[in-house]
Design a protein around this motif. Structure first.
Motif, PDB file in Angstrom:
ATOM      1  N   GLY A 193       0.790  -1.219   0.000  1.00  0.00           N
ATOM      2  CA  GLY A 193       0.000   0.000   0.000  1.00  0.00           C
ATOM      3  C   GLY A 193       0.816   1.260   0.000  1.00  0.00           C
ATOM      4  O   GLY A 193       0.306   2.343  -0.326  1.00  0.00           O
ATOM      5  N   ALA A 194       2.085   1.193   0.360  1.00  0.00           N
ATOM      6  CA  ALA A 194       2.937   2.388   0.371  1.00  0.00           C
ATOM      7  C   ALA A 194       3.280   2.791  -1.056  1.00  0.00           C
ATOM      8  O   ALA A 194       3.566   1.941  -1.908  1.00  0.00           O
ATOM      9  CB  ALA A 194       4.205   2.124   1.161  1.00  0.00           C
ATOM     10  N   THR A 195       3.242   4.102  -1.302  1.00  0.00           N
ATOM     11  CA  THR A 195       3.525   4.615  -2.652  1.00  0.00           C
ATOM     12  C   THR A 195       4.757   5.496  -2.700  1.00  0.00           C
ATOM     13  O   THR A 195       5.285   5.765  -3.774  1.00  0.00           O
ATOM     14  CB  THR A 195       2.323   5.414  -3.170  1.00  0.00           C
ATOM     15  OG1 THR A 195       1.992   6.456  -2.232  1.00  0.00           O
ATOM     16  CG2 THR A 195       1.117   4.502  -3.358  1.00  0.00           C
ATOM     17  N   SER A 196       5.234   5.951  -1.560  1.00  0.00           N
ATOM     18  CA  SER A 196       6.444   6.784  -1.538  1.00  0.00           C
ATOM     19  C   SER A 196       7.193   6.544  -0.236  1.00  0.00           C
ATOM     20  O   SER A 196       6.602   6.124   0.772  1.00  0.00           O
ATOM     21  CB  SER A 196       6.097   8.268  -1.690  1.00  0.00           C
ATOM     22  OG  SER A 196       5.276   8.698  -0.618  1.00  0.00           O
ATOM     23  N   PRO A 211      19.817   3.598  14.747  1.00  0.00           N
ATOM     24  CA  PRO A 211      20.111   3.088  13.403  1.00  0.00           C
ATOM     25  C   PRO A 211      19.043   3.503  12.392  1.00  0.00           C
ATOM     26  O   PRO A 211      17.914   3.789  12.766  1.00  0.00           O
ATOM     27  CB  PRO A 211      20.149   1.576  13.605  1.00  0.00           C
ATOM     28  CG  PRO A 211      19.330   1.350  14.831  1.00  0.00           C
ATOM     29  CD  PRO A 211      19.534   2.527  15.712  1.00  0.00           C
ATOM     30  N   PRO A 212      19.414   3.502  11.104  1.00  0.00           N
ATOM     31  CA  PRO A 212      18.543   4.111  10.087  1.00  0.00           C
ATOM     32  C   PRO A 212      17.274   3.310   9.811  1.00  0.00           C
ATOM     33  O   PRO A 212      17.232   2.095   9.947  1.00  0.00           O
ATOM     34  CB  PRO A 212      19.441   4.143   8.841  1.00  0.00           C
ATOM     35  CG  PRO A 212      20.829   3.911   9.317  1.00  0.00           C
ATOM     36  CD  PRO A 212      20.695   3.075  10.547  1.00  0.00           C
ATOM     37  N   TYR A 213      16.258   4.051   9.395  1.00  0.00           N
ATOM     38  CA  TYR A 213      15.021   3.451   8.911  1.00  0.00           C
ATOM     39  C   TYR A 213      14.433   4.395   7.864  1.00  0.00           C
ATOM     40  O   TYR A 213      14.907   5.527   7.671  1.00  0.00           O
ATOM     41  CB  TYR A 213      14.026   3.219  10.052  1.00  0.00           C
ATOM     42  CG  TYR A 213      13.581   4.493  10.740  1.00  0.00           C
ATOM     43  CD1 TYR A 213      12.433   5.178  10.335  1.00  0.00           C
ATOM     44  CD2 TYR A 213      14.316   5.024  11.803  1.00  0.00           C
ATOM     45  CE1 TYR A 213      12.030   6.344  10.946  1.00  0.00           C
ATOM     46  CE2 TYR A 213      13.921   6.197  12.423  1.00  0.00           C
ATOM     47  CZ  TYR A 213      12.782   6.857  11.999  1.00  0.00           C
ATOM     48  OH  TYR A 213      12.393   8.023  12.609  1.00  0.00           O
ATOM     49  N   VAL A 214      13.408   3.925   7.180  1.00  0.00           N
ATOM     50  CA  VAL A 214      12.752   4.715   6.134  1.00  0.00           C
ATOM     51  C   VAL A 214      11.275   4.826   6.471  1.00  0.00           C
ATOM     52  O   VAL A 214      10.640   3.838   6.866  1.00  0.00           O
ATOM     53  CB  VAL A 214      12.938   4.043   4.753  1.00  0.00           C
ATOM     54  CG1 VAL A 214      12.042   4.688   3.704  1.00  0.00           C
ATOM     55  CG2 VAL A 214      14.398   4.117   4.320  1.00  0.00           C
ATOM     56  N   GLU A 215      10.717   6.020   6.331  1.00  0.00           N
ATOM     57  CA  GLU A 215       9.282   6.201   6.519  1.00  0.00           C
ATOM     58  C   GLU A 215       8.551   5.888   5.220  1.00  0.00           C
ATOM     59  O   GLU A 215       9.001   6.277   4.132  1.00  0.00           O
ATOM     60  CB  GLU A 215       8.970   7.631   6.948  1.00  0.00           C
ATOM     61  CG  GLU A 215       9.474   7.952   8.349  1.00  0.00           C
ATOM     62  CD  GLU A 215       9.198   9.385   8.753  1.00  0.00           C
ATOM     63  OE1 GLU A 215       9.212   9.666   9.967  1.00  0.00           O
ATOM     64  OE2 GLU A 215       8.978  10.235   7.849  1.00  0.00           O
ATOM     65  N   ALA A 216       7.432   5.193   5.321  1.00  0.00           N
ATOM     66  CA  ALA A 216       6.630   4.817   4.151  1.00  0.00           C
ATOM     67  C   ALA A 216       5.298   5.555   4.189  1.00  0.00           C
ATOM     68  O   ALA A 216       4.662   5.656   5.254  1.00  0.00           O
ATOM     69  CB  ALA A 216       6.403   3.308   4.133  1.00  0.00           C
ATOM     70  N   TYR A 217       4.886   6.070   3.022  1.00  0.00           N
ATOM     71  CA  TYR A 217       3.662   6.864   2.934  1.00  0.00           C
ATOM     72  C   TYR A 217       2.726   6.285   1.874  1.00  0.00           C
ATOM     73  O   TYR A 217       3.172   5.680   0.903  1.00  0.00           O
ATOM     74  CB  TYR A 217       3.989   8.315   2.573  1.00  0.00           C
ATOM     75  CG  TYR A 217       4.816   9.031   3.612  1.00  0.00           C
ATOM     76  CD1 TYR A 217       4.201   9.731   4.650  1.00  0.00           C
ATOM     77  CD2 TYR A 217       6.215   9.011   3.560  1.00  0.00           C
ATOM     78  CE1 TYR A 217       4.957  10.392   5.612  1.00  0.00           C
ATOM     79  CE2 TYR A 217       6.973   9.666   4.511  1.00  0.00           C
ATOM     80  CZ  TYR A 217       6.340  10.357   5.537  1.00  0.00           C
ATOM     81  OH  TYR A 217       7.083  11.005   6.483  1.00  0.00           O
ATOM     82  N   VAL A 270       2.281   5.320   6.836  1.00  0.00           N
ATOM     83  CA  VAL A 270       1.678   3.998   7.037  1.00  0.00           C
ATOM     84  C   VAL A 270       2.645   2.983   7.643  1.00  0.00           C
ATOM     85  O   VAL A 270       2.237   1.865   7.980  1.00  0.00           O
ATOM     86  CB  VAL A 270       1.115   3.436   5.713  1.00  0.00           C
ATOM     87  CG1 VAL A 270      -0.061   4.264   5.238  1.00  0.00           C
ATOM     88  CG2 VAL A 270       2.202   3.363   4.635  1.00  0.00           C
ATOM     89  N   GLY A 271       3.915   3.345   7.766  1.00  0.00           N
ATOM     90  CA  GLY A 271       4.839   2.390   8.366  1.00  0.00           C
ATOM     91  C   GLY A 271       6.290   2.748   8.141  1.00  0.00           C
ATOM     92  O   GLY A 271       6.624   3.865   7.708  1.00  0.00           O
ATOM     93  N   GLY A 307       9.399  -4.714   6.808  1.00  0.00           N
ATOM     94  CA  GLY A 307       8.377  -3.682   6.860  1.00  0.00           C
ATOM     95  C   GLY A 307       7.563  -3.783   8.139  1.00  0.00           C
ATOM     96  O   GLY A 307       7.190  -4.882   8.560  1.00  0.00           O
ATOM     97  N   MET A 308       7.287  -2.626   8.761  1.00  0.00           N
ATOM     98  CA  MET A 308       6.527  -2.585  10.008  1.00  0.00           C
ATOM     99  C   MET A 308       5.531  -1.430   9.922  1.00  0.00           C
ATOM    100  O   MET A 308       5.893  -0.322   9.501  1.00  0.00           O
ATOM    101  CB  MET A 308       7.482  -2.374  11.189  1.00  0.00           C
ATOM    102  CG  MET A 308       6.823  -2.310  12.554  1.00  0.00           C
ATOM    103  SD  MET A 308       8.074  -2.173  13.876  1.00  0.00           S
ATOM    104  CE  MET A 308       8.740  -0.543  13.550  1.00  0.00           C
ATOM    105  N   ASN A 309       4.269  -1.677  10.289  1.00  0.00           N
ATOM    106  CA  ASN A 309       3.289  -0.602  10.207  1.00  0.00           C
ATOM    107  C   ASN A 309       3.395   0.316  11.418  1.00  0.00           C
ATOM    108  O   ASN A 309       4.202   0.089  12.336  1.00  0.00           O
ATOM    109  CB  ASN A 309       1.874  -1.156  10.023  1.00  0.00           C
ATOM    110  CG  ASN A 309       1.389  -1.953  11.235  1.00  0.00           C
ATOM    111  OD1 ASN A 309       1.927  -1.857  12.330  1.00  0.00           O
ATOM    112  ND2 ASN A 309       0.351  -2.742  11.025  1.00  0.00           N
TER     113      ASN A 309
END
Length: 726
Positions: free
Chosen positions: A59-62, A70-76, A86-87, A111-113
């Protein structure tokens, strides 16, 4: 010659199997094995430009650039024309490099919501040989799918669920227990590290330290002896470079908030000035580099950026340093301090950190894989914990999580105990072989065979099919590489049964030769021999035969050629060597199952076991690279089987030697001997051993008594009694 043709056919089947594995179509290839990952994967802020983040966060588009430490990425996702968080997506090796069974981490995209539940897992790269040929990679995918929907804060372990202890159990992969235990640690460590940063899990609050200050000013040697200053040294071979007397980097570090340590390192005025600059709940540590050309500050550091080569970790919390967290360190006041070529004072600005609890100083290096040339980041760390005497009330009680290999040993303690007892029992029985062989005769070998046959059955059923503990040439190759590059005890301790088995093998090989393992305890060797014995007992004995000695003496060298070929290939490509090691039928027979693999592997095992009906141990004699690797040190065994002077000309033992290990001069080749002990039974059998039989007949005819047979294999000489004195 018939055997030679059959072996050639079996080898052809193996070659075909290897060809099928290496030329598999993309649809079926196990592409994650040693997959080529982009060089930018570990460094680029735009992680999702290089990996399929959308696959693990449906469901994430960007996606954002890397954030946090430590690094992580936000999902939208797009909702009503607006972006909605969204996660989070994380790369496991950004957070932990926990090694799996291969000694390398399984690179995983997770991936984690926003509720802290796992919603996607994708394996990007692994180096697990068991997932290359044997257990399908889909088994690991199915294992990872068990995490979907589970909360990152749950207690998740491998094994059965225990609701009374609030533990959620996951089904393991049979034959890959070490891999899944390591993967569980990767999943839970990675998820928890990100969840704490984004507020899903409560941050850890640790009580702050209360220091004991006796007013001492310590020299460098005392600081080191008391653990107030610690060392982290990285050798060149640990980062994939040629071995060198000069380390890749040699760092010393310590905690400056403690008055005794701070005064000793900075001097009274320097320490007080530093403490005045620190805010409440802030902590300072010093770092110096005393050897090596690698900078611990990082060549890519820019103002406003992060010192990406060093960090500290306390429990699940990681702390990194920016430019404002850095102070110059111009010198060390402690007498006897070493010279240094780089130095720094770093400030930890987090209430989660406490000087009372243990923490690790971590150096992030760049390691070159000698096989592939790929560069990966790897962590090197040393633990630091103030001594009891430095803390008011002493050290707090800390329960540290068990290492993966410790969890394996604890979870299988009963089986490990039974297996260890079995190995001790085999060694004790064989150590008493003289007593057993003396009770046996050519017509009644059961005092020996009762033990030997029992151990065969146990080896096949309990060790082979039950514990999956069949030793392999791949372990010899792994040891060889570990000795050349970097020895890791954890790598070998992760499989307790193989670890204990190899202790047994090494000890018994140097004491008695390879025959005790190969002839009594090798699961596949026992299966092959048992098939031969059963076939003979049910009426197929008239079809059984042994090769002429001239052919045996030629073909027995094949296994040595196979061993050295595998050793040579492993120097250039361990992955290819793992594939070629399928010349061993062990994995197909015990670990995976004959009918769970492609038909060439099944055919190869079927040919070998079929030949075992007609010829004794064909694989062991002519193809086994593991046997070849053990045969060479058998030359230096401490004890051998006994021989008489007449054995040089007598052929009685050689005629019945199933291993064909007795030559025309009566000498036993312990590199080929399987320790069946038939020759030792004849050695003291007064009816079957020609020298003893002749002596028995002579004494009987002369009316002389038959004295016991001595250790030398002869009747004890009759000595006339001295005449009585008048």
């Amino acid at each position: 010659m018939k055997l030679l043709s059959a072996l050639c056919g079996a080898l052809s089947s193996l070659i075909l199997a290897a060809a099928l594995a290496t030329t598999a179509t993309p649809a079926t290839a196990q592409t994650a094995y040693e997959a080529a990952l982009p060089a930018e994967l570990s460094t680029s802020p735009a992680l999702c430009n290089y990996v399929p983040c959308a696959d693990v966060l449906p469901g994430a588009t960007s996606f954002s650039e890397r954030k946090g430490q430590p690094p992580y990425v936000e999902a939208y996702a797009e909702e009503g024309g607006q972006r909605k968080l969204v996660g989070y997506v994380m790369l496991s090796t950004d957070i932990t490099d926990t090694p799996a069974y291969s000694g390398k981490p399984v690179v995983t995209l997770i991936g984690m919501n926003t509720e802290g539940r796992f919603v996607g897992v994708k394996i990007l790269k692994h180096s697990e040989p068991i997932l290359l040929l044997g257990i399908p990679e889909s088994a690991l995918i199915a294992f990872n799918n068990q995490y979907l929907g589970k909360f990152v804060g749950d207690n998740i372990e491998i094994g059965r669920s225990r609701p009374e202890e609030e533990i959620i159990g996951l089904d393991a992969i049979s034959g890959a227990t070490v891999t899944v235990i390591a993967q569980n640690q990767v999943m839970m460590t990675s998820g928890a590290a990100v969840a704490r940063q984004v507020g899903i899990l409560e941050p850890t609050i640790r009580p702050q330290a209360k220091f004991v200050d006796s007013g001492r000013t310590l020299d460098w040697a005392t600081l080191v002896a008391e653990g107030a200053v610690r060392n982290l040294k990285v050798a060149t071979e640990q980062v994939g470079l040629p071995r060198s007397a000069t380390p890749f980097i040699d760092l010393w570090f310590g905690y400056l908030n403690h008055p005794e340590i701070g005064r000793s390192i900075l001097g009274e005025s320097g320490w007080r000035a530093l403490m005045a600059r620190l805010g409440e709940g802030e902590h300072a540590l010093f770092v110096i580099r005393t050897a090596g050309d690698e900078s611990f500050k990082g060549s890519g550091f820019v103002r406003g950026g992060i010192y990406d080569r060093v960090q500290i970790r306390q429990g699940q919390d990681a702390f990194t340093f920016r430019d404002l967290d850095y102070l110059n360190l111009y010198g060390i006041n402690a007498a006897g301090a070493p010279g240094f070529n780089e130095s720094a004072i770093f400030i930890v600005r987090s209430p989660a950190f406490s000087g009372a609890f243990p923490w690790k100083f971590i150096f992030l290096g760049n390691r070159v894989d000698r096989e592939t040339g790929a560069r990966t980041f790897v962590n090197f760390d040393t633990e630091y914990w103030l001594a009891d005497r430095h803390l008011d009330g002493g050290r707090p009680k800390v329960v540290k999580p068990d290492a993966p290999w410790v969890k394996v040993w604890k979870s299988r303690a009963l089986e490990i105990g039974l297996f260890a007892a079995l190995l001790v029992a085999v060694a004790v029985v064989y150590a008493n072989r003289d007593a057993l062989t003396r009770r046996s005769t050519r017509k009644n070998k059961w005092p020996v065979n009762a033990f030997k046959y029992t151990f065969w059955v146990i080896s096949i059923g309990f060790v082979g099919f039950g514990l999956l503990a069949q030793p392999s040439i791949t372990q010899v190759l792994t040891w060889f590489h570990s000795l050349l590059f970097q020895w890791q005890w954890e790598l070998f301790l992760t499989d307790p049964f193989i670890f204990l088995f190899w202790i047994f093998i090494i000890l018994t090989t140097f004491v008695w030769g390879r025959g005790l393992f190969c002839g009594w305890m090798c699961p596949f060797g026992s299966l092959s021999e048992l098939i031969y014995k059963v076939a003979g007992a049910i009426g197929l004995k008239r079809f059984q035969f042994a090769l002429p000695m001239k052919w045996h003496n030629r073909l027995k060298w094949i296994k040595y050629g196979v061993f050295f070929a595998l050793l040579a290939v492993s120097v250039f490509s361990m992955g290819l060597a793992e594939m070629l090691a399928e010349v061993e039928p062990f994995k197909t027979t015990f670990l995976v199952g004959m009918f769970n693999r492609a038909w060439p592997y099944t055919l190869f095992v079927a040919v070998l076991l079929g030949l075992s009906i007609f010829i004794e141990r064909p694989f062991c004699k002519y193809l086994c690279p593991l046997g070849a690797s053990l045969a060479m040190p058998s030359t230096f065994r401490w004890f051998g089987l006994k021989r008489k002077q007449e054995c040089n000309s007598c052929k009685a033992c050689a005629v019945g030697c199933g291993s064909l290990a007795i030559d025309e001069h009566g000498r036993i080749d312990h590199r080929e001997c399987m320790h069946c002990l038939d020759c030792m039974i004849l050695y003291t059998d007064e009816h079957a051993c020609p020298p003893l039989a002749q002596e028995r007949k002579r004494r009987t005819k002369a009316g002389l008594p038959l004295t016991p047979i001595g250790k030398d294999g002869y009747y004890i000489p009759i000595k006339p009694a001295p005449a009585a004195k008048a």
